[in-house]
Design an enzyme around this catalytic site. Structure first.
Site, PDB file in Angstrom:
ATOM      1  N   ASP A 117       0.811  -1.221   0.000  1.00  0.00           N
ATOM      2  CA  ASP A 117       0.000   0.000   0.000  1.00  0.00           C
ATOM      3  C   ASP A 117       0.846   1.273   0.000  1.00  0.00           C
ATOM      4  O   ASP A 117       0.310   2.373  -0.013  1.00  0.00           O
ATOM      5  CB  ASP A 117      -0.917  -0.001   1.231  1.00  0.00           C
ATOM      6  CG  ASP A 117      -1.981   1.085   1.189  1.00  0.00           C
ATOM      7  OD1 ASP A 117      -2.538   1.330   0.095  1.00  0.00           O
ATOM      8  OD2 ASP A 117      -2.247   1.708   2.238  1.00  0.00           O
ATOM      9  N   SER A 119      -6.602   5.274  -0.166  1.00  0.00           N
ATOM     10  CA  SER A 119      -6.953   3.978  -0.741  1.00  0.00           C
ATOM     11  C   SER A 119      -8.446   3.719  -0.575  1.00  0.00           C
ATOM     12  O   SER A 119      -9.026   4.007   0.477  1.00  0.00           O
ATOM     13  CB  SER A 119      -6.167   2.859  -0.053  1.00  0.00           C
ATOM     14  OG  SER A 119      -4.779   3.087  -0.154  1.00  0.00           O
ATOM     15  N   GLN A 141      -5.280  -1.894  -6.972  1.00  0.00           N
ATOM     16  CA  GLN A 141      -5.838  -0.965  -5.994  1.00  0.00           C
ATOM     17  C   GLN A 141      -6.453   0.230  -6.704  1.00  0.00           C
ATOM     18  O   GLN A 141      -5.916   0.721  -7.693  1.00  0.00           O
ATOM     19  CB  GLN A 141      -4.756  -0.450  -5.035  1.00  0.00           C
ATOM     20  CG  GLN A 141      -5.281   0.511  -3.973  1.00  0.00           C
ATOM     21  CD  GLN A 141      -4.160   1.052  -3.093  1.00  0.00           C
ATOM     22  OE1 GLN A 141      -3.579   2.089  -3.388  1.00  0.00           O
ATOM     23  NE2 GLN A 141      -3.860   0.340  -2.023  1.00  0.00           N
TER      24      GLN A 141
END
Length: 290
Positions: free
Chosen positions: A206, A231, A281
């Protein structure tokens, strides 16, 4: 005197969870650079919670997660595990992360007993050797104000992460191909538990995935204040065994950005060319109003 704990020891301690009930766990948070819990931390802790309810012979093969609201770094996080399925080959878990009485994140993870099967993969892209690239301590002060560079170095001290090219905050105003490569490994050896390596890869995944979105537009991101981002969802597929304490190439690209959102997709390779992980993502990517 006992040796001071390393940054990796601190991270492993952070990702460890307290078991409250059979399927309920509690995790800590720590101060973040931005006023919310780092998404990789929540996802990694959720995988720890899921994995602790699964037989040891079943390995994680995928996770799918949604970030619902920003987490509070000053409060503990409770992880509630739902045992969705225990089949002959696959085990499925759903994890909800709760703070202040409301869900902030949820994750579904699937685990599989090892079996032989068809095997093929795409070829590994070219990339410079990680040892030839500058460390974070060497690179960050070249491109960012001293205080921000120092905080980023401290926040990432458990991970040796090296950009194969100029990061987005080092080329503001210069749109480029929406592709980014970084090498990473933990700054220290890890135990052999396969779940631990999955958890650490989840944590790191991430950190940089939406960089490729920024590169396409010559934006530097939160570090220079020209983009507000977070995110939204995150998915990973674990194809082959790997170690997070050995060099992994994170090859990232962005096929699309629209409607205040940007999509990043990536593959993670072992140094000897095995495709270990696929990642996708989507995140909020907004230009602040002046």
């Amino acid at each position: 005197m006992p040796e001071a704990p390393s940054a990796l020891d601190d991270l492993l301690d952070l990702l460890d969870l307290e078991r409250i009930e059979q399927d309920i766990f509690r995790g800590r948070s720590r101060s973040a650079i931005v006023p919310r819990v780092f998404g990789g931390q929540v996802a990694a802790q959720a995988m720890v919670a899921a994995g602790r309810t699964v037989p040891a012979d079943r390995l994680a093969h995928s996770l799918h997660a949604y970030f619902l609201v920003p987490g509070d770094p000053g409060a503990p996080i409770v992880y509630e595990v739902d045992r969705i399925r225990d089949g002959r080959s696959f085990t499925t878990r759903r994890v909800v992360a709760v703070q202040h009485g409301r869900p902030i994140f949820h994750l579904s993870a699937s685990f599989q007993a090892y079996e032989e099967g068809l095997d093929h993969q795409a070829g590994m892209p070219d990339a410079p050797d990680p040892e030839s690239l500058p460390t974070a301590e060497e690179m960050l002060p070249r491109h960012l104000p001293e205080d921000i560079a120092r905080r980023l170095v401290e926040a990432r001290a458990a991970v040796d992460l090296r950009y194969a090219g100029t990061p987005p905050w080092g080329s503001v105003g210069e749109p480029r191909e929406p592709r980014s490569q970084v090498w990473f490994r933990t700054n220290g050896k890890l135990a052999d538990d396969p779940l631990l390596h999955v958890v650490l890869a989840t944590y790191v995944s991430d950190m940089t995935l939406l960089d490729s979105v920024l590169l396409a537009h010559g934006r530097g991101g939160w570090a220079v204040g020209d983009v507000v981002g977070a995110s939204l969802d995150h998915a990973m597929w674990f194809h082959r065994p790997f170690r997070a304490d050995e060099w992994l190439l994170y090859d990232q690209e962005s096929p699309s950005a629209a409607a205040g959102r940007g999509l990043g997709q990536a593959r993670i390779w072992t140094r000897d060319g095995r495709l270990a992980i696929s990642v996708i993502q989507e995140g909020v990517v907004r230009v602040p109003r002046r």
